[in-house]
Write a protein that holds these residues in place. Structure first.
Motif, PDB file in Angstrom:
ATOM      1  N   TRP A   1      26.426  20.533  63.228  1.00 45.42           N
ATOM      2  CA  TRP A   1      25.430  20.471  64.308  1.00 45.42           C
ATOM      3  C   TRP A   1      24.048  20.156  63.762  1.00 45.42           C
ATOM      4  N   LEU A   2      23.672  20.859  62.691  1.00 44.33           N
ATOM      5  CA  LEU A   2      22.343  20.662  62.110  1.00 44.33           C
ATOM      6  C   LEU A   2      22.184  19.253  61.549  1.00 44.33           C
ATOM      7  N   HIS A   3      23.258  18.734  60.938  1.00 44.62           N
ATOM      8  CA  HIS A   3      23.192  17.400  60.329  1.00 44.62           C
ATOM      9  C   HIS A   3      22.888  16.333  61.381  1.00 44.62           C
ATOM     10  N   HIS A   4      23.396  16.521  62.593  1.00 47.89           N
ATOM     11  CA  HIS A   4      23.153  15.542  63.666  1.00 47.89           C
ATOM     12  C   HIS A   4      21.790  15.758  64.328  1.00 47.89           C
ATOM     13  N   ILE A   5      21.472  16.986  64.691  1.00 47.59           N
ATOM     14  CA  ILE A   5      20.224  17.248  65.413  1.00 47.59           C
ATOM     15  C   ILE A   5      19.015  17.079  64.506  1.00 47.59           C
ATOM     16  N   ASN A   6      19.179  17.417  63.231  1.00 46.02           N
ATOM     17  CA  ASN A   6      18.060  17.312  62.299  1.00 46.02           C
ATOM     18  C   ASN A   6      17.652  15.866  62.070  1.00 46.02           C
ATOM     19  N   PHE A   7      18.652  14.960  62.091  1.00 48.26           N
ATOM     20  CA  PHE A   7      18.291  13.553  61.898  1.00 48.26           C
ATOM     21  C   PHE A   7      17.446  13.037  63.062  1.00 48.26           C
ATOM     22  N   ASP A   8      17.737  13.501  64.272  1.00 50.47           N
ATOM     23  CA  ASP A   8      16.919  13.106  65.423  1.00 50.47           C
ATOM     24  C   ASP A   8      15.473  13.567  65.236  1.00 50.47           C
ATOM     25  N   ILE A   9      15.310  14.801  64.745  1.00 49.45           N
ATOM     26  CA  ILE A   9      13.961  15.315  64.489  1.00 49.45           C
ATOM     27  C   ILE A   9      13.288  14.497  63.397  1.00 49.45           C
ATOM     28  N   LEU A  10      14.054  14.164  62.353  1.00 43.98           N
ATOM     29  CA  LEU A  10      13.521  13.338  61.267  1.00 43.98           C
ATOM     30  C   LEU A  10      13.089  11.974  61.780  1.00 43.98           C
ATOM     31  N   PHE A  11      13.870  11.402  62.679  1.00 48.72           N
ATOM     32  CA  PHE A  11      13.551  10.092  63.254  1.00 48.72           C
ATOM     33  C   PHE A  11      12.207  10.136  63.987  1.00 48.72           C
ATOM     34  N   TYR A  12      11.992  11.177  64.791  1.00 47.91           N
ATOM     35  CA  TYR A  12      10.732  11.297  65.523  1.00 47.91           C
ATOM     36  C   TYR A  12       9.569  11.576  64.577  1.00 47.91           C
ATOM     37  N   ALA A  13       9.834  12.296  63.504  1.00 46.84           N
ATOM     38  CA  ALA A  13       8.788  12.548  62.502  1.00 46.84           C
ATOM     39  C   ALA A  13       8.387  11.241  61.822  1.00 46.84           C
ATOM     40  N   ILE A  14       9.357  10.366  61.583  1.00 51.94           N
ATOM     41  CA  ILE A  14       9.059   9.058  60.977  1.00 51.94           C
ATOM     42  C   ILE A  14       8.185   8.229  61.914  1.00 51.94           C
ATOM     43  N   ILE A  15       8.508   8.243  63.211  1.00 57.38           N
ATOM     44  CA  ILE A  15       7.685   7.517  64.187  1.00 57.38           C
ATOM     45  C   ILE A  15       6.257   8.043  64.183  1.00 57.38           C
ATOM     46  N   LEU A  16       6.105   9.364  64.165  1.00 54.76           N
ATOM     47  CA  LEU A  16       4.770   9.969  64.119  1.00 54.76           C
ATOM     48  C   LEU A  16       4.035   9.555  62.858  1.00 54.76           C
ATOM     49  N   HIS A  17       4.751   9.506  61.760  1.00 60.87           N
ATOM     50  CA  HIS A  17       4.161   9.103  60.480  1.00 60.87           C
ATOM     51  C   HIS A  17       3.650   7.657  60.535  1.00 60.87           C
ATOM     52  N   VAL A  18       4.454   6.780  61.115  1.00 57.05           N
ATOM     53  CA  VAL A  18       4.057   5.372  61.230  1.00 57.05           C
ATOM     54  C   VAL A  18       2.825   5.231  62.129  1.00 57.05           C
ATOM     55  N   VAL A  19       2.803   5.970  63.241  1.00 58.68           N
ATOM     56  CA  VAL A  19       1.649   5.947  64.144  1.00 58.68           C
ATOM     57  C   VAL A  19       0.396   6.412  63.412  1.00 58.68           C
ATOM     58  N   ALA A  20       0.535   7.462  62.606  1.00 58.98           N
ATOM     59  CA  ALA A  20      -0.605   7.985  61.854  1.00 58.98           C
ATOM     60  C   ALA A  20      -1.111   6.951  60.848  1.00 58.98           C
ATOM     61  N   ILE A  21      -0.193   6.244  60.192  1.00 58.86           N
ATOM     62  CA  ILE A  21      -0.576   5.209  59.225  1.00 58.86           C
ATOM     63  C   ILE A  21      -1.378   4.103  59.918  1.00 58.86           C
ATOM     64  N   ILE A  22      -0.916   3.701  61.098  1.00 59.13           N
ATOM     65  CA  ILE A  22      -1.623   2.671  61.866  1.00 59.13           C
ATOM     66  C   ILE A  22      -3.010   3.163  62.265  1.00 59.13           C
ATOM     67  N   ALA A  23      -3.094   4.432  62.687  1.00 59.23           N
ATOM     68  CA  ALA A  23      -4.379   5.007  63.093  1.00 59.23           C
ATOM     69  C   ALA A  23      -5.346   5.041  61.918  1.00 59.23           C
ATOM     70  N   TYR A  24      -4.861   5.425  60.751  1.00 59.17           N
ATOM     71  CA  TYR A  24      -5.716   5.463  59.562  1.00 59.17           C
ATOM     72  C   TYR A  24      -6.140   4.059  59.151  1.00 59.17           C
ATOM     73  N   LYS A  25      -5.241   3.086  59.327  1.00 54.80           N
ATOM     74  CA  LYS A  25      -5.577   1.701  59.008  1.00 54.80           C
ATOM     75  C   LYS A  25      -6.718   1.217  59.897  1.00 54.80           C
ATOM     76  N   ILE A  26      -6.657   1.565  61.180  1.00 53.66           N
ATOM     77  CA  ILE A  26      -7.719   1.193  62.117  1.00 53.66           C
ATOM     78  C   ILE A  26      -9.048   1.833  61.706  1.00 53.66           C
ATOM     79  N   LYS A  27      -8.961   3.034  61.149  1.00 58.20           N
ATOM     80  CA  LYS A  27     -10.170   3.750  60.702  1.00 58.20           C
ATOM     81  C   LYS A  27     -10.662   3.275  59.342  1.00 58.20           C
ATOM     82  N   GLY A  28      -9.956   2.280  58.762  1.00 60.11           N
ATOM     83  CA  GLY A  28     -10.391   1.723  57.484  1.00 60.11           C
ATOM     84  C   GLY A  28      -9.829   2.427  56.270  1.00 60.11           C
ATOM     85  N   LYS A  29      -8.714   3.144  56.452  1.00 55.02           N
ATOM     86  CA  LYS A  29      -8.083   3.834  55.335  1.00 55.02           C
ATOM     87  C   LYS A  29      -6.686   3.251  55.124  1.00 55.02           C
TER      88      LYS A  29
END
Length: 218
Positions: free
Chosen positions: A137-165
């Motif tokens: 159960w954890l192996h399946h549900i945890n990957f979904d959480i990891l997937f959303y964390a990756i999306i958040l990470h990518v959004v943060a990278i884009i936001a920092y890029k816009i801020k000049g970082k």
């Protein structure tokens, strides 16, 4: 501004190898390529284990202690105050710690998972059926959480890029522009980390991964 080497070669390679590993794990699981899934999983286990060890003995910016920031620091970062972060920012550090937890949970649960027919993780034989069910159960549900964390990470990278970082550029070159330059180097030579990684990789592939690796190479 000073150009400072803040990420050593292993930390940078770890980042990009982890990206490729997660993609390969997802692809192999979706395509039912279970032998490849296990081999990439053991590779990822060696990779994250080495990163944790390097977080104890490695470069200043690679240390686990460098990721520990107070909630006050996170709020200060979000408030727009200019902070001369050498390594990860306070919010970025929290994200790295979250990734460590999620990836370790994914790997450990995979080691104890079983389909009840043909495929068992190498630790499944040592735990109860209830633990195996929990691991599945954890192996399946945890990957979904990891997937959303990756999306958040990518959004943060884009936001920092816009801020000049340019975070991606820094993780490629290892360099970062800072207002001040430390008198002590921020990084160490990564050869010790690579030796640890190779030892762990050979150990895992020659034991738990030998049958899966033989199947792929046959």
């Amino acid at each position: 501004m000073f150009k400072v080497k803040v990420w050593d070669g292993f930390v940078r390679s770890f980042h990009w190898l982890l990206v490729l590993s997660i993609a390969a794990l997802y692809f192999s699981a979706e395509e039912g390529m279970i032998e490849l899934h296990f081999v990439v999983g053991f590779f990822t286990l060696a990779l994250i284990s080495t990163r944790i060890i390097w977080g104890l003995i490695g470069s200043k910016t690679a240390r686990i202690s460098a990721l520990l920031h107070s909630p006050k620091s996170v709020l200060a970062s979000f408030s727009g105050k200019k902070i001369n972060d050498v390594g990860h920012s306070a919010p970025g550090s929290y994200m790295v710690l979250l990734f460590f937890i999620l990836i370790i949970a994914q790997l450990v649960s995979g080691l104890m998972s079983s389909d009840g027919i043909l495929t068992d993780g190498p630790l499944a034989q040592y735990v109860s059926s209830d633990t195996i069910d929990l691991a599945n159960w954890l192996h399946h549900i945890n990957f979904d959480i990891l997937f959303y964390a990756i999306i958040l990470h990518v959004v943060a990278i884009i936001a920092y890029k816009i801020k000049g970082k340019p975070l991606v550029k820094a993780m490629i070159t290892g360099n970062k522009a800072l207002a001040t330059k430390s008198s002590e180097p921020e990084t160490k030579s990564p050869w010790v980390a690579w030796v640890i990684f190779l030892v762990l990789l050979v150990l895992l592939m020659s034991t738990w991964g030998s049958e899966h690796l033989s199947y792929l190479l046959s």
